[in-house]
Design an enzyme around this catalytic site. Structure first.
Site, PDB file in Angstrom:
ATOM      1  N   LYS A  43       4.245  -8.984   3.504  1.00 19.91           N
ATOM      2  CA  LYS A  43       2.853  -8.543   3.652  1.00 19.91           C
ATOM      3  C   LYS A  43       1.973  -9.462   2.796  1.00 19.91           C
ATOM      4  CE  LYS A  43       0.514  -4.129   4.346  1.00 19.91           C
ATOM      5  NZ  LYS A  43       0.615  -2.668   4.187  1.00 19.91           N
ATOM      6  N   GLU A  86       4.792  -5.148  16.764  1.00 18.85           N
ATOM      7  CA  GLU A  86       4.376  -4.054  15.892  1.00 18.85           C
ATOM      8  C   GLU A  86       3.059  -3.491  16.394  1.00 18.85           C
ATOM      9  OE1 GLU A  86       4.045  -5.966  12.085  1.00 18.85           O
ATOM     10  OE2 GLU A  86       2.346  -7.187  12.689  1.00 18.85           O
ATOM     11  N   THR A 109       0.855  -1.178   0.000  1.00 19.78           N
ATOM     12  CA  THR A 109       0.000   0.000   0.000  1.00 19.78           C
ATOM     13  C   THR A 109       0.893   1.230   0.000  1.00 19.78           C
ATOM     14  OG1 THR A 109      -1.596  -1.235   1.330  1.00 19.78           O
ATOM     15  CG2 THR A 109      -1.951   1.117   1.117  1.00 19.78           C
TER      16      THR A 109
END
Length: 265
Positions: A139, A172, A27
């Site tokens: 990802k 995270e 993204t």
């Protein structure tokens, strides 16, 4: 939205992205009609495809499609997905056709502008990330852990989550990486067993490694390590950097690292 370069909004139900989450995505932030860190986003997809053993993607076409999508926004977000494509029987990928490219463009999340001014609050998530060195860092399309983290986060007044793995180590946030500062020492979690190694995380590590002011260490620590931190920031390719004002019951007022990075990121 474009699927293999053709304007479309429907993906075949037999595509392995839908069947198994068999692929990866990135993204990217768009400013002035162009993708920030465009090359890094393509390299991320290439690295993930190599890890997942997805071959035959048309990278030149994908770059062109992402650039075309970005040109439609002064400020926005481009998302690019590579799936293994259609075919195979069950989990087997034998007989699969070419990888599928999916590119979409959307508006930039306006709340990031406000969060940069005011800072954000983090709450510890009850959802722990599984450890898997094969998939750690990339990802991939299997994001159910993040979906569950977000569902719990939406029941709080926090802006983002503090996420640990099944051993209790800080990894995270739900959709961001995290750094903390103690004096001139900067720390960020080890992502060798879980988590996503974000584009902005890589940029920040590179900048800090070249810095004459700070040292950077990748560590395995529980979330209460933040209790002694002087400053905490979170980052991703869209934010790109946000100051953390509160994590659990710990409060932070310093913006020394944020100001340093904000000048160069």
């Amino acid at each position: 939205m474009w699927i293999n370069g053709i304007s479309a909004s429907l993906l075949s139900a037999s595509d392995r992205a839908a069947q198994f989450g068999d692929g990866s995505f990135t993204t990217a932030r768009v400013t002035a009609g162009k993708i920030q860190f465009a090359e890094a986003h393509i390299e991320r997809l290439k690295a993930a495809s190599q890890r997942l053993m997805i071959e035959g993607a048309d990278w030149t076409a994908l770059e062109e499609e992402m650039a075309h999508a970005a040109s439609m926004r002064e400020e926005g977000v481009v998302k690019a997905i590579i799936s293994r494509g259609e075919g195979g029987r069950g989990y087997s990928s034998q007989g699969c056709g070419s990888p599928t490219r999916i590119v979409s463009v959307s508006d930039y999340p306006g709340h990031y502008h406000q969060w940069r001014r005011l800072g954000v609050k983090l709450a510890l998530s009850p959802v722990a990330l599984g450890q898997n060195t094969l998939l750690a860092g990339i990802k991939h399309l299997n994001r159910l852990e993040q979906v569950m983290i977000r569902l719990h986060l939406d029941q709080t007044d926090a802006h983002e989550a503090l996420v640990v793995d099944t051993s209790g180590m800080l990894v995270e946030c739900c959709a961001a990486n995290i750094f903390w500062r103690k004096g001139d020492q900067i720390f960020t979690p080890d992502l060798s067993a879980s988590g996503v190694a974000g584009i902005m995380r890589s940029q920040i590590i590179s900048l800090l490694e070249q810095s004459e002011i700070y040292t950077i260490s990748v560590v395995k620590q529980p979330p209460d390590v933040l209790h002694d931190a002087d400053e905490v920031i979170i980052c991703n390719a869209l934010m790109p950097i946000l100051p953390v004002r509160q994590a659990q019951d710990w409060h932070f007022t310093s913006s020394q690292l944020y100001d340093f990075l904000h000048q160069v990121c």
